[in-house]
Design an enzyme around this catalytic site. Structure first.
Site, PDB file in Angstrom:
ATOM      1  N   ASP A   1       4.450   1.116  12.076  1.00 19.90           N
ATOM      2  CA  ASP A   1       3.282   0.456  11.505  1.00 19.90           C
ATOM      3  C   ASP A   1       3.119  -0.989  11.981  1.00 19.90           C
ATOM      4  O   ASP A   1       2.118  -1.638  11.654  1.00 19.90           O
ATOM      5  CB  ASP A   1       3.348   0.486   9.978  1.00 19.90           C
ATOM      6  CG  ASP A   1       2.795   1.776   9.394  1.00 19.90           C
ATOM      7  OD1 ASP A   1       2.285   2.608  10.163  1.00 19.90           O
ATOM      8  OD2 ASP A   1       2.884   1.958   8.167  1.00 19.90           O
ATOM      9  N   LEU A  10       8.038  19.734   6.934  1.00 15.57           N
ATOM     10  CA  LEU A  10       9.261  19.225   6.319  1.00 15.57           C
ATOM     11  C   LEU A  10       9.107  19.081   4.806  1.00 15.57           C
ATOM     12  O   LEU A  10      10.072  19.299   4.052  1.00 15.57           O
ATOM     13  CB  LEU A  10       9.666  17.898   6.942  1.00 15.57           C
ATOM     14  CG  LEU A  10      10.069  17.955   8.424  1.00 15.57           C
ATOM     15  CD1 LEU A  10      10.468  16.577   8.926  1.00 15.57           C
ATOM     16  CD2 LEU A  10      11.212  18.953   8.638  1.00 15.57           C
ATOM     17  N   ARG A  13       0.848  15.180  12.438  1.00 13.24           N
ATOM     18  CA  ARG A  13       1.795  14.872  11.371  1.00 13.24           C
ATOM     19  C   ARG A  13       1.866  16.059  10.405  1.00 13.24           C
ATOM     20  O   ARG A  13       1.314  16.022   9.312  1.00 13.24           O
ATOM     21  CB  ARG A  13       1.378  13.596  10.630  1.00 13.24           C
ATOM     22  CG  ARG A  13       1.304  12.386  11.549  1.00 13.24           C
ATOM     23  CD  ARG A  13       1.280  11.094  10.777  1.00 13.24           C
ATOM     24  NE  ARG A  13      -0.001  10.865  10.133  1.00 13.24           N
ATOM     25  CZ  ARG A  13      -0.287   9.781   9.408  1.00 13.24           C
ATOM     26  NH1 ARG A  13       0.627   8.859   9.222  1.00 13.24           N
ATOM     27  NH2 ARG A  13      -1.470   9.630   8.859  1.00 13.24           N
ATOM     28  N   ARG A  73      -8.684   0.006   3.808  1.00 15.75           N
ATOM     29  CA  ARG A  73      -7.695   0.950   3.293  1.00 15.75           C
ATOM     30  C   ARG A  73      -6.327   0.294   3.113  1.00 15.75           C
ATOM     31  O   ARG A  73      -5.516   0.785   2.325  1.00 15.75           O
ATOM     32  CB  ARG A  73      -7.547   2.151   4.237  1.00 15.75           C
ATOM     33  CG  ARG A  73      -8.725   3.101   4.269  1.00 15.75           C
ATOM     34  CD  ARG A  73      -8.442   4.286   5.197  1.00 15.75           C
ATOM     35  NE  ARG A  73      -7.132   4.837   4.890  1.00 15.75           N
ATOM     36  CZ  ARG A  73      -6.187   5.064   5.799  1.00 15.75           C
ATOM     37  NH1 ARG A  73      -6.393   4.773   7.073  1.00 15.75           N
ATOM     38  NH2 ARG A  73      -5.020   5.575   5.436  1.00 15.75           N
ATOM     39  N   CYS A 116      -5.336   8.733   8.890  1.00 18.31           N
ATOM     40  CA  CYS A 116      -5.577   8.193  10.230  1.00 18.31           C
ATOM     41  C   CYS A 116      -5.263   9.218  11.311  1.00 18.31           C
ATOM     42  O   CYS A 116      -4.278   9.957  11.221  1.00 18.31           O
ATOM     43  CB  CYS A 116      -4.709   6.949  10.455  1.00 18.31           C
ATOM     44  SG  CYS A 116      -5.262   5.502   9.550  1.00 18.31           S
ATOM     45  N   ILE A 147       3.114  18.983   7.725  1.00 20.28           N
ATOM     46  CA  ILE A 147       3.826  18.838   6.455  1.00 20.28           C
ATOM     47  C   ILE A 147       4.933  19.886   6.332  1.00 20.28           C
ATOM     48  O   ILE A 147       5.391  20.162   5.221  1.00 20.28           O
ATOM     49  CB  ILE A 147       2.856  18.942   5.268  1.00 20.28           C
ATOM     50  CG1 ILE A 147       2.202  20.329   5.207  1.00 20.28           C
ATOM     51  CG2 ILE A 147       1.810  17.843   5.329  1.00 20.28           C
ATOM     52  CD1 ILE A 147       1.495  20.589   3.884  1.00 20.28           C
ATOM     53  N   LYS A 169       0.828  -1.208   0.000  1.00 20.33           N
ATOM     54  CA  LYS A 169       0.000   0.000   0.000  1.00 20.33           C
ATOM     55  C   LYS A 169       0.861   1.256   0.000  1.00 20.33           C
ATOM     56  O   LYS A 169       0.667   2.169  -0.810  1.00 20.33           O
ATOM     57  CB  LYS A 169      -0.919  -0.004   1.216  1.00 20.33           C
ATOM     58  CG  LYS A 169      -1.551   1.345   1.574  1.00 20.33           C
ATOM     59  CD  LYS A 169      -2.251   1.275   2.917  1.00 20.33           C
ATOM     60  CE  LYS A 169      -2.778   2.620   3.369  1.00 20.33           C
ATOM     61  NZ  LYS A 169      -1.726   3.560   3.774  1.00 20.33           N
ATOM     62  N   ASN A 170       1.819   1.324   0.926  1.00 22.64           N
ATOM     63  CA  ASN A 170       2.611   2.538   1.063  1.00 22.64           C
ATOM     64  C   ASN A 170       3.481   2.808  -0.157  1.00 22.64           C
ATOM     65  O   ASN A 170       3.757   3.959  -0.490  1.00 22.64           O
ATOM     66  CB  ASN A 170       3.479   2.474   2.323  1.00 22.64           C
ATOM     67  CG  ASN A 170       2.660   2.553   3.598  1.00 22.64           C
ATOM     68  OD1 ASN A 170       1.516   3.015   3.579  1.00 22.64           O
ATOM     69  ND2 ASN A 170       3.220   2.111   4.708  1.00 22.64           N
TER      70      ASN A 170
END
Length: 432
Positions: free
Chosen positions: A318, A132, A128, A410, A123, A130, A22-23
């Site tokens: 994960d 960066l 988290r 997902r 999620c 952005i 997925k990633n």
């Protein structure tokens, strides 16, 4: 709303195929925006996030076609062609559903010289930001503005043409997978060279680099923390296979470890799973590495562990929730420390409903192994937390009903089919 129903107690035995990652898939798909020629991706998993990302690409003007795959098969072949971008904006109503949507920012900017992208969702596992992503893009020449929940990026105008990034140098203060991916895709067609230091080294980053190289990019240092990119005028199309999903493989390995039995995880690259496999071995699980598969064998008797999440090649965040569920049945006390996200223990109250003994102290969770877990109605809170509840349900007495399974959809392709095929008593209930 669908539920997953599990009646625990069955050992798992057989062969279980692992899907494309997925990633990785969500990182490779936006590469199609960098060229007007088709990009064909093989071994693309059938997931809600993949479908959602395809819809986003359609909104930007790319066509997506599925071919060479029957509905009963795992994986798909998708050809994406962005002959001409009809929009440079990724709107809120799509981006809010999936954090990975921010990965169109770099490619759109590189291709069109401007991009407007909504701040992302995904999620709810912690803050988290952005920042960066934005600092790295600025370092290679982007001008940025944020307002009304959107980030607008532009590249310097070129004489007689549109905007084009100039390249540059950036050192990440902390490792960021998504930001590394975004700046990498933006840099490959910059006018000059770029140097990215303290870059993420995850296998998904390596997969992205290899795909970009197949499309004509010039990248040195692949797999290291320093990436050297020599910008090229344009990329071309390619055909590329998505890497196996190391997180899915690790999840099913945890399931086999706690349920007991012998399961061969097929289509796996063990070299990408070093920290996960080392932890399983330390827990007393039998691991046999073969050329394209891993055989997991267990009698369900597990030793406690002390684990701390870390960027690759460390223990993946994960995998934290799945190991926690597995260690609920270990003989002793385990200690898990989450260093990546500050709010990734939302599965703890749900596991407690099933009889788990877990105490959370800040970023550390102390898991005392129990003799029995008991099935209960539980609610998934995020993708990996969902899988932890499935794993617990496989060894719980009675029936476990997992709600909010859209989280599972997902990231896990046909989960109930795969687990049923190796002996689990699991089904999807669409009437709950």
């Amino acid at each position: 709303m669908d539920r997953i129903l599990i009646r625990g107690g069955n050992r798992l035995n057989g062969r279980l195929p692992i899907s494309g990652a997925k990633n990785a898939a969500l990182t490779l798909m936006p590469c199609a925006l960098l060229t007007d020629e088709p990009l064909t991706l093989r071994n693309l998993p059938r997931l809600a996030d993949v479908d959602g990302f395809g819809h986003l690409l359609n909104q930007l003007g790319a066509s997506t076609t599925i071919e060479g795959s029957r509905p009963e098969d795992f994986g798909r072949v998708m050809t994406i062609r962005a002959g001409q971008l009809t929009s440079t904006e990724a709107p809120y109503d799509i981006v809010r559903k999936m954090r990975a949507s921010i990965l169109v920012l770099g490619p759109i900017l590189a291709r069109a010289g401007q991009a407007r992208v909504s701040l992302p969702g995904g999620c709810a596992i912690g803050n988290r930001p952005i920042d960066l992503h934005l600092k790295a893009l600025q370092a290679i020449g982007a001008d940025l503005e944020m307002s009304a929940g959107y980030v607008t990026a532009t590249a310097p105008r070129q004489a007689g043409g549109g905007g084009r990034l100039g390249g540059g140098r950036y050192t990440f203060p902390i490792v960021s997978v998504g930001a590394t991916e975004n700046v990498l895709m933006a840099a490959v067609t910059a006018k000059g060279s770029s140097r990215i230091e303290n870059a993420a080294r995850e296998p998904e980053i390596v997969d992205l680099c290899r795909c970009l190289v197949a499309m004509g990019a010039r990248i040195e240092g692949i797999g290291t923390e320093t990436l050297e990119i020599e910008g090229v005028a344009e990329l071309h199309g390619a055909t590329y296979g998505v890497m196996p999903d190391r997180i899915e493989a690790g999840s099913y390995a945890c399931a086999a470890a706690v349920a007991g039995g012998t399961v061969e995880l097929a289509n796996v690259n063990a070299a990408d799973m070093g920290a996960t496999l080392d932890a399983l071995r330390a827990a007393g699980v039998g691991i046999e590495e073969r050329r394209d598969s891993i055989v997991v064998s267990s009698e369900g008797k597990l030793a406690p562990l002390t684990l701390s999440t870390a960027p690759y090649p460390g223990f993946a965040t994960d995998m934290q929730a799945q190991f926690m569920a597995m260690l609920c049945k270990a003989d002793g006390t385990s200690v898990l420390t989450e260093t990546i996200f500050e709010n990734r223990y939302m599965h703890v109250p749900e596991l407690a409903r099933m009889g788990a003994d877990i105490q959370v102290h800040g970023r550390t969770a102390v898991v005392k192994g129990v003799d029995r877990l008991v099935g209960a109605p539980v609610m998934a809170t995020d993708l990996r937390a969902s899988m932890s509840l499935i794993i617990a349900g496989l060894v719980a007495e009675g029936e476990t009903a997992v709600a909010r399974v859209y989280h599972l959809d997902r990231g896990y392709e046909r989960l109930e089919e795969k687990l049923s095929a190796v002996g689990a008593d699991i089904e999807r209930d669409s009437g709950g």
